[in-house]
Design an enzyme around this catalytic site. Sequence first.
Site, PDB file in Angstrom:
ATOM      1  N   LYS A 277       0.840  -1.199   0.000  1.00  0.00           N
ATOM      2  CA  LYS A 277       0.000   0.000   0.000  1.00  0.00           C
ATOM      3  C   LYS A 277       0.875   1.249   0.000  1.00  0.00           C
ATOM      4  CE  LYS A 277      -4.001  -1.780   2.577  1.00  0.00           C
ATOM      5  NZ  LYS A 277      -4.996  -1.537   1.518  1.00  0.00           N
ATOM      6  N   ARG A 351     -10.517 -11.398   1.815  1.00  0.00           N
ATOM      7  CA  ARG A 351     -11.322 -12.495   1.252  1.00  0.00           C
ATOM      8  C   ARG A 351     -10.584 -13.825   1.331  1.00  0.00           C
ATOM      9  NH1 ARG A 351     -11.601  -9.188  -4.306  1.00  0.00           N
ATOM     10  NH2 ARG A 351     -11.297  -7.513  -2.798  1.00  0.00           N
TER      11      ARG A 351
HETATM   12  N1  BES Z   1      -8.284  -3.613   4.312  1.00  0.00           N
HETATM   13  C1  BES Z   1      -8.368  -3.231   2.951  1.00  0.00           C
HETATM   14  C2  BES Z   1      -9.634  -2.444   2.640  1.00  0.00           C
HETATM   15  C3  BES Z   1      -9.658  -1.012   3.116  1.00  0.00           C
HETATM   16  C4  BES Z   1      -8.900  -0.048   2.490  1.00  0.00           C
HETATM   17  C5  BES Z   1     -10.485  -0.664   4.145  1.00  0.00           C
HETATM   18  C6  BES Z   1      -8.968   1.259   2.921  1.00  0.00           C
HETATM   19  C7  BES Z   1     -10.571   0.656   4.554  1.00  0.00           C
HETATM   20  C8  BES Z   1      -9.806   1.613   3.954  1.00  0.00           C
HETATM   21  C9  BES Z   1      -8.374  -4.456   2.057  1.00  0.00           C
HETATM   22  O1  BES Z   1      -7.614  -5.515   2.485  1.00  0.00           O
HETATM   23  C10 BES Z   1      -7.821  -4.036   0.737  1.00  0.00           C
HETATM   24  O2  BES Z   1      -6.686  -3.679   0.704  1.00  0.00           O
HETATM   25  N2  BES Z   1      -8.635  -4.080  -0.298  1.00  0.00           N
HETATM   26  C11 BES Z   1      -8.218  -3.664  -1.593  1.00  0.00           C
HETATM   27  C12 BES Z   1      -8.754  -4.658  -2.584  1.00  0.00           C
HETATM   28  C13 BES Z   1      -8.217  -4.460  -3.971  1.00  0.00           C
HETATM   29  C14 BES Z   1      -6.754  -4.807  -4.022  1.00  0.00           C
HETATM   30  C15 BES Z   1      -8.991  -5.347  -4.922  1.00  0.00           C
HETATM   31  C16 BES Z   1      -8.774  -2.287  -1.849  1.00  0.00           C
HETATM   32  O3  BES Z   1      -9.911  -2.006  -1.443  1.00  0.00           O
HETATM   33  O4  BES Z   1      -8.055  -1.466  -2.411  1.00  0.00           O
HETATM   34 MN    MN Z   2      -5.603  -5.356   1.859  1.00  0.00          MN
END
Ligand code: BES
Ligand code: MN
Length: 495
Positions: A277, A351
Amino acid sequence: MEFSIKSGSPERIRTGCIIIGVFEPRKLTSAGAALDAASRGQLGAAIKRGDMEGKSGTTLMLQQLPGINAARVMLVGLGHEREFDDGKFRQAVRKAITALKQTGVTEAVLCISTDVKPRNLGWHAAQSAIAAADATYRFDRMKSKQEMVRGVRQLTLLVADRADLAAGQAGLRQGAAIAHGMSLAKDLGNLPPNVCTPSYLADAARDLAKQYKLQVQILERKDMEKLGMGSLLSVARGSHQPPKLIVLKYNGGPRGAKPYALVGKGVTFDTGGISLKPAAEMDEMKYDMCGAASVLGTLRAVAELKLPINVVGVIPATENMPGGAATKPGDIVTSMSGQTVEILNTDAEGRLILCDALTYTERFEPQAVIDIATLTGACVIALGHVASGLFANDEALAQTLLAAGQTSGDRAWHLPLWDDYQDQLKSNFADFANIGGRAAGSVTAACFLSRFAKKFKWAHLDIAGVAWKSGVAKGSTGRPVPLLTQFLIERATKA
Ligand code: BES
Ligand code: MN
Ligand code: ZN
């Protein structure tokens, strides 16, 4: 905070502060009118001076009015009577309790004495307890010096009629239990990720089990290997912290009655893994275990209320870290269900841990399964910080959850789980991929989970937008403990 209820007239009650509602423009509620009469018009005179119009969320403190036993009277604005609703009621309680933090008042009496139709006294009592506890919550465990705690510690609800005491008491009991569950969920969420690890969550579950006589079982990495949880384990590969699969059982119902299962995402820190990230606000990914925290919080509330149902909580807990052993984009893993997954983005890890937890949950023959997860940033884009995203493979379950959200004020919004979206998960090499592209990101995440929820009635709550607040008010919200507990309270009374 301690909650109690009394009946009587507002001018007679002895307290540090009595809280009274005022409608806009300058219109006293019945309790206010009683205080005005007892004080020979002093209350009304203060309002006529123009210091309290009754605007929603405003407060005015009056001291030592004659003819009134309370040391102070706090007026709280309710807005226009025609527009008064659930949210304004909660807001009024929250504002009054927050304003009292600036004073020496530690014990107060709440006498807003205005009902939101069609809600009953039990609802008002429960919501008052939840809002008051929420407004006084603090998290200073990690500060080297604790500040002096100011604010209300004892809140009494005043009702006119003795006949209402029982209903009010029942509402307070529910509200207090929900508040306690939220407080546990908030604490776990707010703890830093170097403290709140998967092992810490497992210990928290053990503590809860001890306190409320729940059954607890912690599955270790080798147990997960034996079960074939290749998907869950693939997320844990980059971390030095061992993953845990936490199973908690509350048996308040008849032996053999099928349980409700709550499955909570417990990523105690989400760096994204190799699909790292960006740095901005990455600290907030300590909140990626708020689904897990809501499961523990809800179990606490259910156990405190001794609900006559069976509930099982399942929490896959791990960090998502980069590292030499970490899962790489392109890796293919075999889930416990036997389905293979091509991991195209290691940041779509929620997931990957939930799918194996869902398959594991089959063994409890649940009557319904609800998973709770900070799953997608896309859900924050869709619904902001107001509603949780709700997906379900059973319409009746979805409707019941939506209604529990309305009642508790912890709302969810139904999003589609249509087959049309499933195509986005196609993989050239495995059964399917773990991402479905940018379009409808929350839906494709739910579609992924649905492939592991074929054997039971299932709902999925995406709480990415509601589990915590960012910015100056940064902190865990305790959501969706109110929604989940309300749902289970209603299930318990139906059964
Ligand atoms: N924990 C995150 C989702 C999230 C991001 C919650 C920001 C709250 C604020 C999750 O694990 C994630 O990183 N999801 C990705 C999925 C994508 C790679 C398909 C996302 O939402 O960017
Ligand atoms: Mn994630
Ligand atoms: Zn995550």
